[in-house]
Structures are given as C-alpha cells and as structure tokens.
Design a protein around this motif. Structure first.
Motif, PDB file in Angstrom:
ATOM      1  N   GLN A 127       0.871  -1.193   0.000  1.00 55.67           N
ATOM      2  CA  GLN A 127       0.000   0.000   0.000  1.00 55.67           C
ATOM      3  C   GLN A 127       0.902   1.236   0.000  1.00 55.67           C
ATOM      4  O   GLN A 127       1.666   1.390  -0.945  1.00 55.67           O
ATOM      5  N   THR A 183      -1.956 -13.530  -1.950  1.00 54.13           N
ATOM      6  CA  THR A 183      -2.668 -13.777  -3.194  1.00 54.13           C
ATOM      7  C   THR A 183      -2.200 -15.103  -3.777  1.00 54.13           C
ATOM      8  O   THR A 183      -1.135 -15.603  -3.399  1.00 54.13           O
ATOM      9  N   GLU A 250       0.915   1.336  -9.438  1.00 57.08           N
ATOM     10  CA  GLU A 250      -0.478   0.919  -9.659  1.00 57.08           C
ATOM     11  C   GLU A 250      -0.854  -0.263  -8.784  1.00 57.08           C
ATOM     12  O   GLU A 250      -2.032  -0.571  -8.645  1.00 57.08           O
ATOM     13  N   PHE A 251       0.138  -0.949  -8.186  1.00 56.44           N
ATOM     14  CA  PHE A 251      -0.157  -2.208  -7.505  1.00 56.44           C
ATOM     15  C   PHE A 251      -0.061  -2.085  -5.992  1.00 56.44           C
ATOM     16  O   PHE A 251       0.651  -1.223  -5.477  1.00 56.44           O
ATOM     17  N   VAL A 252      -0.762  -2.962  -5.286  1.00 54.68           N
ATOM     18  CA  VAL A 252      -0.838  -2.877  -3.822  1.00 54.68           C
ATOM     19  C   VAL A 252       0.483  -3.322  -3.186  1.00 54.68           C
ATOM     20  O   VAL A 252       0.961  -2.726  -2.227  1.00 54.68           O
ATOM     21  N   HIS A 349      -0.747  -6.517 -15.246  1.00 51.65           N
ATOM     22  CA  HIS A 349      -1.747  -6.435 -16.331  1.00 51.65           C
ATOM     23  C   HIS A 349      -1.678  -7.647 -17.252  1.00 51.65           C
ATOM     24  O   HIS A 349      -2.190  -7.612 -18.377  1.00 51.65           O
ATOM     25  N   LEU A 379      -5.364 -10.168  -1.819  1.00 44.80           N
ATOM     26  CA  LEU A 379      -5.343  -9.335  -3.024  1.00 44.80           C
ATOM     27  C   LEU A 379      -5.823 -10.155  -4.219  1.00 44.80           C
ATOM     28  O   LEU A 379      -5.717 -11.379  -4.218  1.00 44.80           O
ATOM     29  N   ARG A 380      -6.348  -9.443  -5.231  1.00 42.77           N
ATOM     30  CA  ARG A 380      -6.518 -10.072  -6.543  1.00 42.77           C
ATOM     31  C   ARG A 380      -5.116 -10.201  -7.108  1.00 42.77           C
ATOM     32  O   ARG A 380      -4.253  -9.346  -6.838  1.00 42.77           O
ATOM     33  N   SER A 381      -4.835 -11.241  -7.903  1.00 39.26           N
ATOM     34  CA  SER A 381      -3.459 -11.396  -8.409  1.00 39.26           C
ATOM     35  C   SER A 381      -3.061 -10.187  -9.266  1.00 39.26           C
ATOM     36  O   SER A 381      -1.889  -9.845  -9.356  1.00 39.26           O
ATOM     37  N   SER A 382      -4.042  -9.515  -9.865  1.00 40.52           N
ATOM     38  CA  SER A 382      -3.724  -8.339 -10.698  1.00 40.52           C
ATOM     39  C   SER A 382      -3.332  -7.132  -9.844  1.00 40.52           C
ATOM     40  O   SER A 382      -2.861  -6.127 -10.371  1.00 40.52           O
ATOM     41  N   GLU A 383      -3.488  -7.244  -8.518  1.00 41.71           N
ATOM     42  CA  GLU A 383      -3.053  -6.152  -7.618  1.00 41.71           C
ATOM     43  C   GLU A 383      -1.617  -6.366  -7.156  1.00 41.71           C
ATOM     44  O   GLU A 383      -1.064  -5.544  -6.414  1.00 41.71           O
TER      45      GLU A 383
END
Ligand SMILES: COc1cccc(CC(=N)NC(=O)c2cccnc2OC2CCNCC2)c1
Length: 389
Positions: A127, A183, A250-252, A349, A379-383
């Motif tokens: 974060q 994740t 863009e990612f957590v 992405h 988390l979603r893996s895309s995060e």
C-alpha cells in the motif's frame, strides 16, 4: 498436524481471516537487537551450518548440484527447476546483499551440502508503506533428508539472521497453500516449440488437432514487429527506471526499485535475464520495455530430451505500444533465442495478453506470502506487482 510450524510463526493465521478488527501492518514489533538469539539454531547432531560464498566457483557448483538434483518439481514429477550457476549468482548478489543470508547445511563428516535457504534484501511497498524486507527463496532439503523437520529450522535460522540486520518482514512464494497467502496466482504457458513440448509431455495435442496444425497455430514471425524494439542497454537504465517506478505504483504490493536495482535486475545478462526497450523513432525516448528471465528445467527420465528451455515473464511496461503487441514481440525474440516455452503469472496487467497471445493455463498455482505483516484481505493477483525468481 497441518502447519504445526506455521501456527507458531507471526503470519496471518487462517482463523484470523474472519477477524477484520486486526490491524493491517506488522504482526509482531521488532525485537531489540541485543535480545535476538546470537547463536545459530541447533541442527540434528550429524549436521552443521555453513555460509555459502556464491562467489566461490566451488561452493556455487555445490549449490547448483544440490538444487539441480533436489529442488522443486512439477506436480507430476516430470520436470525439476534447473537454475544455472550464473543465474544463482545474479539472484543472490543484488545491491546490499548479505553473504550471511546464503545458508547451507553440511554433513559434518563428509562435508556434503544437503540443504540450502537464502534471503536477499529488497525494498517492498505494501500500500503506502515502503518496508525493507528479506525475499526468501531456494529452500531446498536433499531428497534423502525429507520429513526430518529440517525445513522449519532452516526457516528459523534465516529469520534469525535477517533479524540481526534489523529487518522484520519477509516475502516468499510456494506452490503449496500455507497460512496465509496474500494472493494466489495462476500460471500460464505459451508454447514456442510445441513439437518438443508434446514429445516431453509438458503439453498434450489438443482434441481434433494434428501436430502440423499445432505447430502452425503457435508459429511466430522471425523478428519483432514494433519499430524501435531493441535490446536494453546500460544507457537505458534511467528511462527504464522511471517507467518501472511509475508503473509499479499501480499495484498494492510491489518492489520500490531505484536505478541501481534496475541496473542489477533488468539490464540483460546472457543466459540469465533479457530485456528489450521500444525507442521512439521521432523523439528517441524509451516508451516501453519488456523482460524475461531464463529458468530451464531438467526433463526427468526422458530418452531423447534432458532440458526444457523456459523463459519467465519478469517486468513489462507498455505506455505507447499496446501491451499485447509488446508481449508478442517478447514471444518472438524468445523463440528466436530458442526457448521452448514462455511462462507468465496472472499478475499485474498480464491477464490482458494471456489468452490473446495463446497462453494456456498451467496445472498449478503460485501462492505469495508476507512474513510478520498482515494485510486486511487477500489481493486479486492483478493487484500484485512483485515477481520473485
Ligand atoms: C516446467 O518445469 C517445472 C519445474 C518445477 C515446477 C514447475 C511448476 C511450477 N511450480 N511453476 C512455477 O512455480 C512458476 C510458474 C510460472 C511462473 N513462475 C513460476 O515459478 C517461479 C517463481 C517462483 N519460484 C520458482 C520460479 C514446472
């Protein structure tokens, strides 16, 4: 009996998943350095700790052989990771590394190396918090010493040595579910040499598919299609660093790379890591880059193939070129370099190109973990913006 060891560790416990009152952040506070255990954990009598100097050709070869014969296999025990010596030296010598975190176990009498575990320091953002963590990897116990409960003591010892450097968090992956993943990523494979992949049992001929139809399906152009697509060079480090730092925000969970990190992790090293940039023909600025690392696998017990040449998607940033087009060029150059398969996780992405570029889902998952750091929910893996080797 399940997770006997992990229930004793400061990691998210399955029973805590429901308890949303637990705060995000460190699970345990740092210990005063004077209170960190000064001496190594006890090993069973016959064994002794050793610090592995990976700059020593001899030691590096011992580590290579231990991993090549005893490290991770796929679920059907047909393939085993076969990291090269040069790869191991790259993976273990990033800026600021600690030799003492490259830990081996030897048989006292024969001096044979029978176990290994490593840590490297990394700045990871979770974060809005940037935390210096240990990335723990290459945990390996010789096949003949399994279920002697050596892995827990290896993990405690690397944790102790990390604590001695005043670092209190870690990141690691596993193919098995432990308490508790931040994740779980699906892995995907893109055939580059379908005939070999089918011969060795990595892939199967699709229903109503012939071999020649399959080879045609996966055929790629002989050279990259994007104008200005070229190998990354040292002079590209500043622009690639800017692109990567911005993208990873863009990612957590993601690494916080500086130029020294990019120089180590992304500049091409033959047979280890390859990276390519797109340089605009008008402005000569670097607008995109892609990278992949080389991790071959031994093919176990096959009469006429012993090595599977695999490329693993690393970090890719597309700001002007469509990501699909950039990754198609990555596939093209990987095929040119004689890779048999191109692997990717569904992180960042990546979902946007996997199906379009004819990746197929693998038969397993890669789970990501943080040590001594709780996050509110999975988390979603895309995060996720972190790729471990
Ligand atoms: C094809 O040869 C294999 C040999 C051993 C295991 C596996 C399956 C597997 N476990 N794959 C992955 O973990 C994987 C699949 C796609 C991308 N990265 C991956 O793992 C990386 C990152 C974690 N450390 C190992 C390499 C495949």
């Amino acid at each position: 009996q399940r997770h006997k060891f992990w229930e004793t560790q400061p990691v998210g416990q399955f029973k805590d998943l429901r308890d949303t009152s637990l705060p995000e952040g460190p699970i345990e506070p740092p210990t005063p350095l004077s209170e960190v255990k000064q001496e190594p954990y006890n090993l069973p009598n016959l064994y002794e700790w050793v610090t592995c100097d990976m700059n020593s050709e001899e030691t590096c070869l011992e580590v290579y052989n231990l991993l090549s014969n005893n490290y991770v296999e796929d679920d059907e025990n047909m393939f085993r990771f076969n990291y090269s010596k040069e790869f191991l030296q790259w993976a273990l010598h990033p800026p600021g590394y600690f030799k003492t975190w490259h830990i081996g176990v030897r048989v006292k009498s024969s001096k044979k190396l029978v176990a290994f575990i490593t840590g490297i320091p990394a700045k990871i953002r979770v974060q809005n918090e940037i935390i210096t963590m240990a990335e723990v990897n290459f945990l390996c116990v010789h096949k003949k010493l399994r279920s002697k409960r050596l892995a827990p003591v290896m993990i405690k010892e690397v944790t102790r040595r990390v604590h001695l450097e005043n670092i209190w968090q870690a990141a690691y992956t596993a193919g098995v579910v432990l308490p508790t993943p931040i994740t779980s990523c699906q892995y995907w494979h893109r055939s580059l040499n379908p005939k070999k992949l089918i011969d060795v049992g990595f892939s199967r001929l699709g229903p109503r598919m012939t071999m020649s139809r399959t080879m045609k399906l996966y055929k790629l152009p002989d050279s990259p299609l994007t104008p200005g697509f070229r190998k990354m060079e040292l002079r590209d480090v500043p622009s690639v660093t800017r692109l990567l730092k911005t993208y990873l925000l863009e990612f957590v969970v993601a690494p916080d790379f500086d130029e020294m990190d990019v120089e180590h992790w992304i500049v091409p090293k033959e047979g280890v890591v390859d990276s390519f940039v797109v340089e605009s023909q008008e402005t000569h600025e670097v607008t995109d880059f892609c990278s992949f690392y080389s991790l071959p696998s031994s093919i176990l017990g096959h009469p006429n193939h012993s090595n599977l040449k695999a490329a693993y998607s690393y970090y890719n940033v597309a700001t002007k070129t469509p990501l699909i087009q950039l990754m198609n060029d990555a596939l093209i150059v990987a095929k040119q370099m004689d890779f048999d398969v191109f692997n990717a996780l569904d992180v960042m992405h990546n979902e946007g190109f996997l199906k379009e570029l004819k990746f197929g889902p693998g038969d397993g998952k890669l789970h990501y973990y943080l040590y001594n750091y709780r996050i509110k929910s999975m988390l979603r893996s895309s995060e996720l913006g972190l790729v471990l080797l």
